[in-house]
Scaffold this motif. Structure first.
Motif, PDB file in Angstrom:
ATOM      1  N   ARG A   6      30.941  48.707  34.616  1.00  0.00           N
ATOM      2  CA  ARG A   6      31.865  47.613  35.144  1.00  0.00           C
ATOM      3  C   ARG A   6      31.416  46.871  36.267  1.00  0.00           C
ATOM      4  O   ARG A   6      31.413  45.974  36.697  1.00  0.00           O
ATOM      5  CB  ARG A   6      33.264  48.372  35.525  1.00  0.00           C
ATOM      6  CG  ARG A   6      34.040  48.809  34.129  1.00  0.00           C
ATOM      7  CD  ARG A   6      35.501  49.103  34.219  1.00  0.00           C
ATOM      8  NE  ARG A   6      36.048  49.330  32.976  1.00  0.00           N
ATOM      9  CZ  ARG A   6      36.002  50.860  32.683  1.00  0.00           C
ATOM     10  NH1 ARG A   6      35.528  51.763  33.426  1.00  0.00           N
ATOM     11  NH2 ARG A   6      36.661  50.978  31.359  1.00  0.00           N
ATOM     12  N   GLY A   7      30.828  48.061  37.239  1.00  0.00           N
ATOM     13  CA  GLY A   7      30.319  47.564  38.479  1.00  0.00           C
ATOM     14  C   GLY A   7      29.097  46.568  38.236  1.00  0.00           C
ATOM     15  O   GLY A   7      28.955  45.582  39.052  1.00  0.00           O
ATOM     16  N   LEU A  30      30.442  43.164  37.083  1.00  0.00           N
ATOM     17  CA  LEU A  30      31.157  42.569  38.266  1.00  0.00           C
ATOM     18  C   LEU A  30      30.073  41.840  39.043  1.00  0.00           C
ATOM     19  O   LEU A  30      30.029  40.654  39.490  1.00  0.00           O
ATOM     20  CB  LEU A  30      32.054  43.437  38.855  1.00  0.00           C
ATOM     21  CG  LEU A  30      33.210  43.922  38.310  1.00  0.00           C
ATOM     22  CD1 LEU A  30      33.974  45.177  38.951  1.00  0.00           C
ATOM     23  CD2 LEU A  30      34.366  42.656  38.297  1.00  0.00           C
ATOM     24  N   GLN A  53      28.564  38.929  37.432  1.00  0.00           N
ATOM     25  CA  GLN A  53      29.699  37.744  37.716  1.00  0.00           C
ATOM     26  C   GLN A  53      29.735  37.280  39.090  1.00  0.00           C
ATOM     27  O   GLN A  53      30.506  36.241  39.278  1.00  0.00           O
ATOM     28  CB  GLN A  53      31.001  38.033  37.006  1.00  0.00           C
ATOM     29  CG  GLN A  53      30.900  38.320  35.374  1.00  0.00           C
ATOM     30  CD  GLN A  53      32.037  39.121  34.928  1.00  0.00           C
ATOM     31  OE1 GLN A  53      33.023  39.635  35.515  1.00  0.00           O
ATOM     32  NE2 GLN A  53      32.347  38.868  33.631  1.00  0.00           N
ATOM     33  N   GLN A  87      31.096  38.761  41.509  1.00  0.00           N
ATOM     34  CA  GLN A  87      32.489  39.287  42.276  1.00  0.00           C
ATOM     35  C   GLN A  87      31.816  40.866  43.137  1.00  0.00           C
ATOM     36  O   GLN A  87      32.124  41.824  42.731  1.00  0.00           O
ATOM     37  CB  GLN A  87      33.541  39.756  41.157  1.00  0.00           C
ATOM     38  CG  GLN A  87      33.840  38.745  40.288  1.00  0.00           C
ATOM     39  CD  GLN A  87      35.052  38.964  39.312  1.00  0.00           C
ATOM     40  OE1 GLN A  87      36.245  39.665  39.743  1.00  0.00           O
ATOM     41  NE2 GLN A  87      34.753  38.663  38.240  1.00  0.00           N
ATOM     42  N   LYS A 107      32.385  42.000  46.190  1.00  0.00           N
ATOM     43  CA  LYS A 107      33.427  43.013  46.480  1.00  0.00           C
ATOM     44  C   LYS A 107      33.793  44.057  45.713  1.00  0.00           C
ATOM     45  O   LYS A 107      33.795  45.304  45.822  1.00  0.00           O
ATOM     46  CB  LYS A 107      34.484  42.275  47.406  1.00  0.00           C
ATOM     47  CG  LYS A 107      34.140  41.670  48.599  1.00  0.00           C
ATOM     48  CD  LYS A 107      35.237  41.190  49.466  1.00  0.00           C
ATOM     49  CE  LYS A 107      34.943  40.572  50.719  1.00  0.00           C
ATOM     50  NZ  LYS A 107      36.015  40.100  51.615  1.00  0.00           N
ATOM     51  N   GLN A 108      34.476  43.651  44.516  1.00  0.00           N
ATOM     52  CA  GLN A 108      34.771  44.491  43.516  1.00  0.00           C
ATOM     53  C   GLN A 108      33.660  45.190  42.925  1.00  0.00           C
ATOM     54  O   GLN A 108      33.785  46.461  42.518  1.00  0.00           O
ATOM     55  CB  GLN A 108      35.485  43.720  42.406  1.00  0.00           C
ATOM     56  CG  GLN A 108      36.599  42.767  42.708  1.00  0.00           C
ATOM     57  CD  GLN A 108      36.355  41.477  43.154  1.00  0.00           C
ATOM     58  OE1 GLN A 108      35.329  41.065  43.897  1.00  0.00           O
ATOM     59  NE2 GLN A 108      37.239  40.275  42.823  1.00  0.00           N
ATOM     60  N   ALA A 109      32.752  44.718  42.816  1.00  0.00           N
ATOM     61  CA  ALA A 109      31.324  45.413  41.995  1.00  0.00           C
ATOM     62  C   ALA A 109      30.861  46.313  43.048  1.00  0.00           C
ATOM     63  O   ALA A 109      30.585  47.695  42.646  1.00  0.00           O
ATOM     64  CB  ALA A 109      30.276  44.406  41.848  1.00  0.00           C
ATOM     65  N   GLU A 110      30.997  46.252  44.231  1.00  0.00           N
ATOM     66  CA  GLU A 110      30.663  47.157  45.617  1.00  0.00           C
ATOM     67  C   GLU A 110      31.533  48.498  45.234  1.00  0.00           C
ATOM     68  O   GLU A 110      31.242  49.598  45.307  1.00  0.00           O
ATOM     69  CB  GLU A 110      30.726  46.717  46.816  1.00  0.00           C
ATOM     70  CG  GLU A 110      30.240  47.625  48.040  1.00  0.00           C
ATOM     71  CD  GLU A 110      30.057  47.343  49.165  1.00  0.00           C
ATOM     72  OE1 GLU A 110      29.335  47.574  49.943  1.00  0.00           O
ATOM     73  OE2 GLU A 110      30.987  46.176  49.381  1.00  0.00           O
ATOM     74  N   SER A 111      32.826  48.064  45.193  1.00  0.00           N
ATOM     75  CA  SER A 111      34.001  49.414  44.927  1.00  0.00           C
ATOM     76  C   SER A 111      33.625  50.301  43.626  1.00  0.00           C
ATOM     77  O   SER A 111      33.662  51.313  43.937  1.00  0.00           O
ATOM     78  CB  SER A 111      35.154  48.698  44.857  1.00  0.00           C
ATOM     79  OG  SER A 111      36.238  49.689  44.743  1.00  0.00           O
ATOM     80  N   SER A 112      33.268  49.327  42.684  1.00  0.00           N
ATOM     81  CA  SER A 112      33.246  49.987  41.350  1.00  0.00           C
ATOM     82  C   SER A 112      31.832  50.821  41.302  1.00  0.00           C
ATOM     83  O   SER A 112      31.741  51.931  40.919  1.00  0.00           O
ATOM     84  CB  SER A 112      32.965  49.042  40.207  1.00  0.00           C
ATOM     85  OG  SER A 112      33.080  49.777  38.965  1.00  0.00           O
ATOM     86  N   SER A 115      32.131  54.045  43.420  1.00  0.00           N
ATOM     87  CA  SER A 115      32.742  55.096  42.502  1.00  0.00           C
ATOM     88  C   SER A 115      31.675  55.639  41.494  1.00  0.00           C
ATOM     89  O   SER A 115      31.804  56.789  41.199  1.00  0.00           O
ATOM     90  CB  SER A 115      33.848  54.516  41.870  1.00  0.00           C
ATOM     91  OG  SER A 115      35.156  54.002  42.882  1.00  0.00           O
TER      92      SER A 115
END
Length: 854
Positions: free
Chosen positions: A542-543, A546, A549, A551, A553-558, A561
């Motif tokens: 998922r990261g 993202l 794509q 994205q 900030k969302q990629a970094e969070s994923s 994790s």
């Protein structure tokens, strides 16, 4: 093969070859021959080729690499493995450099290897590379390697080939340039004077008549002269008791009567035992002897057996070895097996794994072969995989039922050779067979292993057929595990995660999500305690999506994790890929602290011994980073070498190819990148890989002034990226993409929406600024001097900026348009690695650029 480096005028060189007679005539021939780049010493067995060259080099005053070849060296990986093993004892740094570069299988790779090796040459010294018993090499890849070695000998290096027949590779080109010298049988034959000198060295009185007869009967054949000398030394009264024809046609009988029968029975058996092994390394020979007194007796045979102190091995004359092999009937089966067992264990413990496999096959110990294969790495080199697969073909049919591991290994070997469909089909066959067995833990563990192999095969195949059903096989594996519960002790290793975590190859809308959904199902299905080898990978996927794509900030969070989850489950490849994407996100943001954390975290993985590819993947990440910092000279050496073939686009070799391509782009070798792109178009491709390569090719073609092809390739990349909004690869090309999109916007028939081109142009420009800022910080932190040259106009604008003038005020003061001032400001941002006006003023002050206009 054995190899060693030595200084040829070392006075202790021949301490174990004290009976070696210097032949000044041969020395003179070889000295004259050494004026050429290549010396070919070509003669049949028994002509003293090796001794002549070895004796000459004793006082030649050069650094010598002596490579002793054998039949088994026709396996490229074995030759390279053996060479590196010995070289590492001489120079660990040199060996590591060669190991990273890999076996040079093509001309460009060989040239790059030479470029690395040239760095270790000491100025003012001469080097000689000797290839002994070259006639034993028949493998086409190795013949090509040696042809490159001859063709591209560096100026400081001369080559010597010792062979029983003329080399098979092409030397006419060198001959036409008068670069090759030949030493043939007629040169090596003993003259009457040399024969007399040899007998005198043995303290054998001999009359002129007898000497004449010896020369007439032997015609100066070195081996025959040596045998005559041995005969006369032992029985000086039988001067007339030999006939030349007997010596040439019945050499074995002479060895039997004049050497073998004179030895003690235990020494005879010992020599025959040694004929069973390929390696005659001194410590292995001592292990087989098991007796100091027997070793002392053995070492006295220096007329027929030579000790090479530099490779720490004994050299047997080929004819003597042939004789001893005929004597192997003296040994019982148990005795032979004991020797093979000793040799196998020695080879395995000394990293001669392919030789160990050969001995274990003779023993029929296929379990040990499988254990060696499992210890090499899941993704082993294709030639090693084929070698082991060929050995396992001889395994008895009942072995599969006794050792279900065989099924999983055979599937793995096929996949490492690139036969993914075949691996899947044979896995289905294995599963069908095992289902007929009586219920037992062994049956279901075997079925679980096969189901895991089927899942991996389907992951590889889905890149081409775009069917994401591998989760079914992981679920089947879990069901087999649960059938007969047991404590899970298997490896957490799974399919090699390559440059991209996803194996999705289709560009249809939603395809990457389909792959992730299949992985989600697979992770959910793997509920058996301890079988957590995929847990965390779905988060990584998922990261990754993202990231592509855009994205971030969302990629970094994923990805963070995924990093912690995969670390917890010891998924070290996945940990590295999470860090690799986090590094790329940090560069995109110009976040130097996060960059340092990502690099340091990857460096910590170098201590994880269970992570086979830790050094390779670390180098790749460092290579990407220093290229992003525009420092191609800091790229690890092996990533500057030729592109490698690979069994699947997502295998580790192609992970290296991605950085090799970027290195070539950064160093303006655009045609190389275009060539790689053409090769990749004809085979399976991960969607992310395809977009990145097309964009790199488009930028290369634009730099090559091939605008039409540049735009066509850019449009192709857009067609692949648009369905799933995968536009981050465009942005990551920074200033090059800004240039390309600016040009594309001027094309009347551009199929890419103008709004998107403008957006990509802006984002690429912003990326370039943050990248430049990170590069400036990196260079400053590492003391890398970087001169910043500003034009007169740029200095004027810089001064006005520092004095607080707005863009319109600067334009009015300098008589320029506001757009021109905007362009100059953008150039200043790039040159200074700045993100804001404050950064521009601070960096300019630090570099004392403002003082110019004071």
């Amino acid at each position: 093969m054995q190899t060693a480096d030595f200084k040829s005028n070392d006075p202790s060189l021949f301490e174990k070859n004290s009976t070696l007679m210097r032949r000044s005539r041969i020395d003179a021939i070889l000295k004259e021959a050494m004026k050429k780049k290549l010396v070919i010493v070509c003669a049949g067995a028994g002509y003293g080729k090796t001794r002549a060259v070895y004796s000459f080099l004793q006082n030649y005053g050069a650094f010598v690499t002596w490579i002793q070849l054998g039949i088994l060296d026709n396996l490229p990986t074995r030759l390279w493995e053996n060479y590196l093993n010995v070289v590492s004892k001489i120079s660990g740094e040199y060996a590591d450099m060669l190991r990273e570069a890999g076996f040079p299988g093509n001309e460009e790779n060989f040239k790059n290897l030479l470029a690395c090796v040239n760095k270790i040459f000491v100025p003012g010294h001469q080097y000689i590379a000797v290839f002994d018993d070259f006639h034993l090499i028949s493998d086409e890849a190795l013949l090509m390697f040696f042809e490159f070695a001859v063709k591209f000998l560096p100026p400081k290096v001369k080559g010597v080939l010792i062979t029983r027949r003329e080399p098979r590779f092409y030397t006419a080109g060198m001959l036409s340039k008068d670069k090759v010298a030949w030493v043939r049988e007629e040169d090596l034959n003993f003259t009457e004077e040399e024969t007399a000198e040899y007998f005198r060295s043995l303290k054998i009185p001999i009359s002129a008549d007898i000497l004449h007869n010896v020369m007439e009967d032997t015609e100066g054949w070195a081996f025959a002269v040596n045998l005559v000398g041995h005969l006369l030394q032992r029985t000086p009264n039988v001067h007339e008791g030999y006939v030349r024809q007997v010596m040439k046609d019945n050499v074995f009988r002479i060895i039997e009567s004049e050497l073998f029968q004179s030895l003690s029975e235990r020494l005879q058996r010992f020599l025959v035992c040694l004929s069973l092994v390929n390696h005659k390394a001194a410590d292995l020979v001592e292990d087989i002897a098991g007796d100091t007194r027997l070793m002392e007796e053995f070492e006295q045979l220096n007329a027929f057996i030579r000790y090479d102190r530099f490779s720490n091995a004994f050299r047997f004359h080929h004819i003597l070895l042939d004789f001893l092999r005929e004597k192997q009937v003296m040994l019982g089966d148990d005795e032979k097996r004991a020797i093979w067992r000793t040799a196998a264990e020695w080879c395995e413990s000394n990293s001669f794994k392919t030789d160990a496999v050969d001995y274990y096959e003779k023993l029929g110990d296929y379990n040990r072969i499988m254990q060696i294969a499992r210890g090499i790495n899941w993704q082993m080199p294709p030639d090693v995989a084929k070698y082991i697969a060929d050995k396992l073909e001889n395994a008895p049919p009942e072995l599969l039922e006794k050792t279900p591991l065989l099924a999983e290994l055979q599937m793995q070997l096929l996949m490492c050779m690139g036969f993914h469909e075949e691996a899947f089909l044979i896995g289905c066959k294995f599963e069908k067979t095992m289902l007929t067995w009586d219920d037992s833990p062994r049956k279901y563990r075997g079925l679980a292993k096969v189901a895991g192999g089927l899942a991996i095969a389907r992951e590889l195949l889905c890149t081409s057929d775009h069917i994401y059903d591998f989760d079914q096989y992981y679920a089947r594996q879990n069901a087999y595990f649960e059938k007969y519960p047991f404590e899970f002790t298997g490896s957490n290793a799974t399919l090699m995660v390559g440059s991209w975590a996803s194996f999705a190859g289709a560009n249809r809308a939603g395809a990457p999500e389909e792959y992730i959904a299949a992985m989600d199902r697979a992770v959910s299905a793997m509920s058996y305690p301890g079988n957590n080898r995929l847990h965390g990978r779905e988060i990584l996927l998922r990261g990754e999506l993202l990231f592509f794509q855009g994205q971030l900030k969302q990629a970094e969070s994923s990805l963070l994790s995924a990093y912690w989850k995969c670390r917890e489950n010891k998924q070290l490849d996945a940990v590295h890929r999470a860090l690799y994407y986090l590094l790329r996100i940090a560069v995109a943001a110009g976040a130097t602290g996060k960059i340092r954390w990502a690099i340091e975290s990857m460096r910590e993985q170098l201590h994880e011994e269970s992570y086979f590819n830790r050094n390779i993947t670390y180098d790749i990440a460092v290579g990407w980073y220093v290229l992003a910092m525009h420092l191609p000279e800091q790229v690890p050496g092996w990533l500057k070498s030729a592109f490698q073939t690979y069994a699947h686009v997502n295998f580790i070799e192609n992970f290296g190819n991605t950085i090799k391509a970027r290195y070539r782009f950064e160093t303006r070798r655009y045609q190389d990148v275009v060539g790689l792109a053409a090769l990749q178009r004809g085979r399976e491709s991960v969607i992310f890989s395809r977009i990145e390569m097309k964009l790199l090719e488009a930028c290369c073609r634009y730099q090559m002034k091939d605008r039409a092809e540049a735009f066509r390739t850019l449009y192709d990349a857009y067609a692949d990226a648009a369905p799933n909004h995968l536009f981050m690869p465009f942005v990551e090309l920074g200033r090059d993409m800004r240039t390309l999109t600016s040009a594309a916007m001027k094309e009347a028939d551009c199929p890419i929406p103008r709004a998107l081109l403008e957006e990509l142009n802006r984002k690429a420009a912003a990326y370039a600024k943050r990248q430049a800022y990170a590069a400036a910080q990196y260079k400053s932190a590492n003391g890398i001097a970087e001169g910043i040259e500003l034009s007169a106009r740029e200095r004027e604008v810089l001064t006005d900026i520092s004095q607080g003038l707005s863009r319109s005020e600067i334009a009015a003061c300098l008589g320029l348009s506001e757009n021109t001032v905007k362009m100059v400001q953008s150039t200043l941002y790039n040159k200074l690695g700045a993100n804001t006006i404050a950064d521009v003023i601070r960096i300019a002050a630090e570099r004392k650029l403002l003082a110019i206009n004071d």
